[in-house]
Scaffold this active site. Structure first.
Site, PDB file in Angstrom:
ATOM      1  CB  SER A 125      95.966  79.153  50.912  1.00 50.54           C
ATOM      2  OG  SER A 125      96.620  79.778  51.977  1.00 50.54           O
ATOM      3  CE1 TYR A 150      94.580  74.708  54.274  1.00 55.45           C
ATOM      4  CE2 TYR A 150      96.278  76.372  54.592  1.00 55.45           C
ATOM      5  CZ  TYR A 150      95.029  76.015  54.145  1.00 55.45           C
ATOM      6  OH  TYR A 150      94.232  76.944  53.529  1.00 55.45           O
ATOM      7  CE  LYS A 154      93.575  74.852  50.642  1.00 57.69           C
ATOM      8  NZ  LYS A 154      92.246  74.472  50.117  1.00 57.69           N
TER       9      LYS A 154
HETATM   10  C1  WQD Z   1      97.058  85.920  62.072  1.00 58.28           C
HETATM   11  C2  WQD Z   1      98.083  86.624  62.930  1.00 58.28           C
HETATM   12  C3  WQD Z   1      99.322  85.151  64.371  1.00 58.28           C
HETATM   13  C4  WQD Z   1      96.030  83.918  66.910  1.00 58.28           C
HETATM   14  C5  WQD Z   1      95.470  81.861  58.236  1.00 58.28           C
HETATM   15  C6  WQD Z   1      95.010  80.485  57.867  1.00 58.28           C
HETATM   16  C7  WQD Z   1      95.712  80.013  56.669  1.00 58.28           C
HETATM   17  C8  WQD Z   1      95.679  81.033  55.515  1.00 58.28           C
HETATM   18  C9  WQD Z   1      95.946  82.396  55.959  1.00 58.28           C
HETATM   19  C10 WQD Z   1      93.942  80.522  53.882  1.00 58.28           C
HETATM   20  C11 WQD Z   1      99.397  85.866  63.021  1.00 58.28           C
HETATM   21  C12 WQD Z   1      98.487  86.123  65.173  1.00 58.28           C
HETATM   22  C13 WQD Z   1      96.783  84.539  65.917  1.00 58.28           C
HETATM   23  C14 WQD Z   1      96.239  84.282  68.274  1.00 58.28           C
HETATM   24  C15 WQD Z   1      97.912  85.860  67.559  1.00 58.28           C
HETATM   25  N1  WQD Z   1      94.451  81.181  54.824  1.00 58.28           N
HETATM   26  N2  WQD Z   1      97.706  85.482  66.237  1.00 58.28           N
HETATM   27  N3  WQD Z   1      97.174  85.250  68.537  1.00 58.28           N
HETATM   28  O1  WQD Z   1      98.336  82.182  60.504  1.00 58.28           O
HETATM   29  O2  WQD Z   1      97.969  84.116  58.929  1.00 58.28           O
HETATM   30  O3  WQD Z   1      96.819  81.892  58.609  1.00 58.28           O
HETATM   31  O4  WQD Z   1      95.223  82.680  57.126  1.00 58.28           O
HETATM   32  O5  WQD Z   1      94.216  79.479  53.529  1.00 58.28           O
HETATM   33  O6  WQD Z   1      95.140  78.852  56.322  1.00 58.28           O
HETATM   34  O7  WQD Z   1      95.162  79.634  58.980  1.00 58.28           O
HETATM   35  O8  WQD Z   1      96.106  83.443  60.440  1.00 58.28           O
HETATM   36  O9  WQD Z   1      94.488  84.225  62.097  1.00 58.28           O
HETATM   37  O10 WQD Z   1      95.990  82.298  62.694  1.00 58.28           O
HETATM   38  O11 WQD Z   1      96.963  84.578  62.504  1.00 58.28           O
HETATM   39  O12 WQD Z   1      98.748  86.710  67.843  1.00 58.28           O
HETATM   40  O13 WQD Z   1      95.631  83.745  69.202  1.00 58.28           O
HETATM   41  O14 WQD Z   1      97.579  86.695  64.276  1.00 58.28           O
HETATM   42  O15 WQD Z   1     100.549  84.909  64.969  1.00 58.28           O
HETATM   43  O16 WQD Z   1     100.427  86.809  63.061  1.00 58.28           O
HETATM   44  P1  WQD Z   1      97.417  82.932  59.648  1.00 58.28           P
HETATM   45  P2  WQD Z   1      95.811  83.582  61.981  1.00 58.28           P
END
Ligand code: WQD
Length: 344
Positions: A125, A150, A154
């Site tokens: 990741s 988490y 990784k």
């Molecule tokens: C993306 C953006 C939130 C939900 C994920 C995985 C992690 C890793 C990378 C592989 C952020 C914003 C989100 C919502 C929002 N992948 N958001 N409202 O946190 O980058 O991490 O991908 O391992 O394991 O969890 O992804 O989709 O949660 O968030 O504003 O209801 O969207 O703050 O900026 P994240 P995400």
């Protein structure tokens, strides 16, 4: 060639199974169905015309995993997806995460050593980079202290691979560091199936638009970014799946430059939360109900990939545009709604 895909009924796993079948590989899936549904097997079969082999058990169980390898011969390579992946949950249940994500990897490595299987592709990741000092982030960027248990699993998993390959030079591994996988198969037969309330942005957007959720909360608009919302590198799950096929072939054809290689899998483009919403509104033709709220604890401000190493070394490049990714995610959500209606 026969490939073991652990976590093969999950989001990225199921798309990878389809791509492996498309090049003629025989696939056997191991999954405990803790975060996926057995019906995914039917849908994989509808896409490819081939039902993959399947066994349901927990890879963190040493005896069951050893027994699986005793009974299944001729495996050319393993793609190891099976893991827990919710950042927030890992903060509340760290032991759950360390045990599941690390013990399963160790059991698989044991099975490889006992049965002469040399090749493993590991799901890593971009979380291993934390908030990088320089963007885009390359594979040479420093590994920062993890933001969550988490993320730590990784990092530790990559160290386990490093040390095990050092001790057993016959083994080879490729760790693929995913950025933000989104979207769904163009058939709309497989996609992301979040259990309960989604943590991730895109399923939350599509569920809001379909009426399952009332309103999307955008976490923070006071970041140091052009529109104030956080930036990520979103990659289509089908592009990501194809990179696994390239990686496993690279190992089997002995084209690796080092026994352990790491690759960033992203598009190289950073998109803000508002960019993603705009693309969704454009492809769906509907306005999304959202509100700006405080930042989500633990979120990094911005991260996107330097993909040049993966592009040049693997000869692989993510092709899908943001609109294509969002349209496929929306088509998948709509197909789910039709299915749920006809089942009710
Ligand atoms: C993306 C953006 C939130 C939900 C994920 C995985 C992690 C890793 C990378 C592989 C952020 C914003 C989100 C919502 C929002 N992948 N958001 N409202 O946190 O980058 O991490 O991908 O391992 O394991 O969890 O992804 O989709 O949660 O968030 O504003 O209801 O969207 O703050 O900026 P994240 P995400």
């Amino acid at each position: 060639m026969k490939i073991l895909v652990t976590g093969g009924t999950g989001f990225i796993g199921s798309h990878t199974v389809v791509e492996l079948q498309a090049i003629g590989s025989e696939v056997i899936i191991v999954d405990n169905l803790s975060n996926s549904n057995i019906a995914v097997l039917d849908n994989i079969e509808k896409i490819s015309g081939i039902r993959p082999g399947f066994e349901q058990f927990d890879l963190a169980d040493q005896a069951l995993t050893a027994n699986f390898f005793e009974r299944n011969h001729g495996i050319s390579g393993i793609i190891h997806f099976a893991a827990y992946k919710a950042v927030g949950e890992s903060v509340d249940k760290p032991l759950h995460y360390y045990r599941n994500n690390l013990v399963s990897l160790m059991n698989i490595l044991d099975g490889m050593l006992t049965h002469g299987i040399t090749n493993v592709v590991f799901s890593s990741s971009c979380t291993v980079y934390g908030q990088p000092d320089e963007l885009p982030v390359s594979e040479q960027s420093p590994i920062k202290p993890a933001f969550s248990p988490y993320g730590n699993t990784k990092q530790i998993a990559e160290e386990i691979l490093h040390d095990t390959l050092h001790a057993y030079p016959q083994l080879r591994a490729i760790a693929l560091r995913y950025f933000n996988p989104i979207g769904a198969h163009p058939s709309a037969l497989i996609g992301e199936l979040p259990l309960g309330i989604p943590n991730n942005l895109v399923p939350f957007i599509t569920q809001t638009a379909i009426g399952k959720r009332q309103q999307l909360r955008v976490f923070g608009n006071d970041y140091n970014t052009p529109d104030g919302t956080a930036i990520r590198d979103y990659i289509h799950v089908v592009d990501l799946a194809k990179a696994h096929v390239v990686a496993i072939n690279r190992m089997i054809n002995q084209n690796m430059k080092k026994p352990l290689e790491m690759f960033n899998l992203g598009t190289g483009t950073g998109l803000s939360v508002l960019d993603v919403i705009k693309s969704f509104e454009k492809v769906s033709g509907q306005k999304l109900n959202y509100v700006i709220v405080d930042r989500r604890p633990g979120d990094v401000e911005k991260v996107w990939a330097d993909t040049s190493f993966a592009n040049n070394e693997l000869g692989w490049k993510a092709k899908s545009t943001t609109d294509e990714m969002m349209l496929s995610a929306w088509n998948w959500e709509k197909a789910l709604a039709v299915n749920e209606k006809s089942n009710s």
